[in-house]
Design an enzyme around this catalytic site. Structure first.
Site, PDB file in Angstrom:
ATOM      1  N   CYS A 197       0.827  -1.210   0.000  1.00 53.36           N
ATOM      2  CA  CYS A 197       0.000   0.000   0.000  1.00 53.36           C
ATOM      3  C   CYS A 197       0.865   1.266   0.000  1.00 53.36           C
ATOM      4  O   CYS A 197       1.426   1.617  -1.021  1.00 53.36           O
ATOM      5  CB  CYS A 197      -0.999  -0.044   1.144  1.00 53.36           C
TER       6      CYS A 197
ATOM      7  N   HIS B 250      -4.058  -5.077   0.189  1.00 52.32           N
ATOM      8  CA  HIS B 250      -3.575  -5.646   1.451  1.00 52.32           C
ATOM      9  C   HIS B 250      -3.564  -7.165   1.406  1.00 52.32           C
ATOM     10  O   HIS B 250      -4.589  -7.796   1.635  1.00 52.32           O
ATOM     11  CB  HIS B 250      -4.427  -5.126   2.616  1.00 52.32           C
TER      12      HIS B 250
ATOM     13  N   GLU C 234      -3.254  -9.780   3.092  1.00 54.51           N
ATOM     14  CA  GLU C 234      -3.187 -10.433   4.397  1.00 54.51           C
ATOM     15  C   GLU C 234      -4.552 -10.967   4.795  1.00 54.51           C
ATOM     16  O   GLU C 234      -5.558 -10.587   4.226  1.00 54.51           O
ATOM     17  CB  GLU C 234      -2.676  -9.459   5.446  1.00 54.51           C
TER      18      GLU C 234
HETATM   19  N1  LIG Z   1      -3.321   1.816   3.406  1.00 53.13           N
HETATM   20  C1  LIG Z   1      -2.345   2.588   2.970  1.00 53.13           C
HETATM   21  O1  LIG Z   1      -1.162   2.310   3.143  1.00 53.13           O
HETATM   22  C2  LIG Z   1      -2.752   3.885   2.333  1.00 53.13           C
HETATM   23  C3  LIG Z   1      -1.665   4.563   1.560  1.00 53.13           C
HETATM   24  C4  LIG Z   1      -1.943   6.052   1.350  1.00 53.13           C
HETATM   25  N2  LIG Z   1      -2.086   6.711   2.609  1.00 53.13           N
HETATM   26  C5  LIG Z   1      -3.197   6.232   0.532  1.00 53.13           C
HETATM   27  O2  LIG Z   1      -4.219   6.600   1.036  1.00 53.13           O
HETATM   28  O3  LIG Z   1      -3.151   6.001  -0.660  1.00 53.13           O
END
Ligand SMILES: NC(=O)CC[C@H](N)C(=O)O
Length: 326
Positions: free
Chosen positions: A222, A306, A308
């Site tokens: 992310c 994600h 996971e």
């Molecule tokens: N879940 C995250 O790592 C978000 C990454 C970043 N803050 C976004 O909103 O794109």
């Protein structure tokens, strides 16, 4: 303000939500209560939530149920929010709000109580990573054979747990830690809140690692995808309303395999801006946005989603095997 639907104990404690007001599209909220948020697992990580505190600035729901029933619940959602002094409102027409956010994109918002006016500030202007990152190096899974340095941009506890499960001794380091001077078998860059382009120190540190041609793998989730891409020289941009929820379809560009993934991001990487030597690894099957990148010859790969198990599918957990994809 974001639209989200996932289990609220994990979502509210995900540091990636720092500074944001969450509105849930599921209409009845609270009926499974809240687990013991203090309970730690054998690694010293929060057993039932993703970090030590509620991270959101506020919560908006349609219908709130103060009565709850769940095998591991110990208190109501309202009680938890009150204990952590996080404002929340129910009776909101969240479907209407969702439509507004869909049309206008994410909107700045504040929750104000009578006689207590508050200033509004734009969380997207701040380097929120610095607020949630660890201040000192912490080690999990001591004695495990693979040393992984994990840059804490606001890491969810389950990510550390899964790395340890795969045999990693995880050294969680502050977001602005110099990385070149550290010894490791693998480098991981975590999820985290806010605009990735504001984390300049981290981007520069990762750039140095990429340019050093160290042979050890680099993996990011992310925010970790965004930071790696920025360090490589690509460009990020703010998505009109972000991709959130647990049913985002993603294609592995290399194999054509599709995954249903959990996501929570408001920024994206422009795949076209990836410099020579880099390729998109994953792409969102709904809107074509970037979902991960890889280096064509070095073991560097990332996921915007994600991969996971907690609060979502388990089918992408394999991606955390460092040799699983690249
Ligand atoms: N879940 C995250 O790592 C978000 C990454 C970043 N803050 C976004 O909103 O794109």
């Amino acid at each position: 303000m974001w639209i989200y639907w996932l289990r609220y104990p994990e979502a509210l404690t995900d540091p990636s939500y720092r500074g944001q007001i969450l509105t849930l599209t599921y209409p009845i909220v609270g009926n499974y209560g809240v687990p013991n948020t203090q309970e730690l697992d054998e690694l010293g990580l929060r057993k039932h939530v993703e970090s030590a505190n509620i991270q959101v600035s506020g919560l908006l729901v349609q219908d709130y149920s103060n009565e709850y029933s769940h095998w591991n619940s110990v208190k109501s959602l309202g009680q938890w929010l009150q204990e952590e002094k996080v404002p929340a409102l129910f009776g909101i027409d969240t479907r209407m709000l969702t439509k507004i956010i869909r049309d206008k994109g994410t909107v700045l918002a504040k929750i104000e109580f009578d006689g207590q006016p508050i200033e509004i500030s734009d969380p997207n202007q701040k380097n929120l990573i610095a607020e949630v990152s660890t201040k000192e190096i912490k080690v999990f899974g001591k004695g495990n054979p693979i040393k992984v340095v994990a840059v804490d941009c606001g890491v969810k506890h389950n990510i550390i747990r899964l790395l340890v499960k795969r045999g990693a001794e995880v050294h969680l380091v502050p977001w602005d830690q110099d990385l070149l001077s550290l010894d490791y078998d693998g480098l991981f860059i975590s999820n985290g809140p806010g605009d990735p382009s504001l984390a300049e120190t981290l981007i520069n540190n990762v750039r140095k690692v990429l340019e050093s041609d160290r042979p050890q793998p680099v993996f990011g989730i992310c925010m970790g995808n965004q930071i790696t891409a920025l360090a490589a020289g690509a460009k990020s941009y703010k998505l009109p309303m972000g991709n959130r929820g647990q049913n985002q379809p993603v294609l592995n560009v290399m194999t054509g395999q599709a995954f249903i993934t959990a996501q929570n991001h408001g920024y994206g990487i422009d795949s076209k801006s990836l410099p020579a030597g880099w390729s998109p690894l994953f792409v969102n099957a709904n809107d074509g946005t970037n979902e991960g990148i890889m280096h064509n010859t070095k073991p560097v790969f990332t996921a915007q989603f994600h991969p996971e198990a907690k609060g979502g599918p388990t089918d992408t957990e394999v991606i955390k095997d460092f040799d699983g994809v690249a």
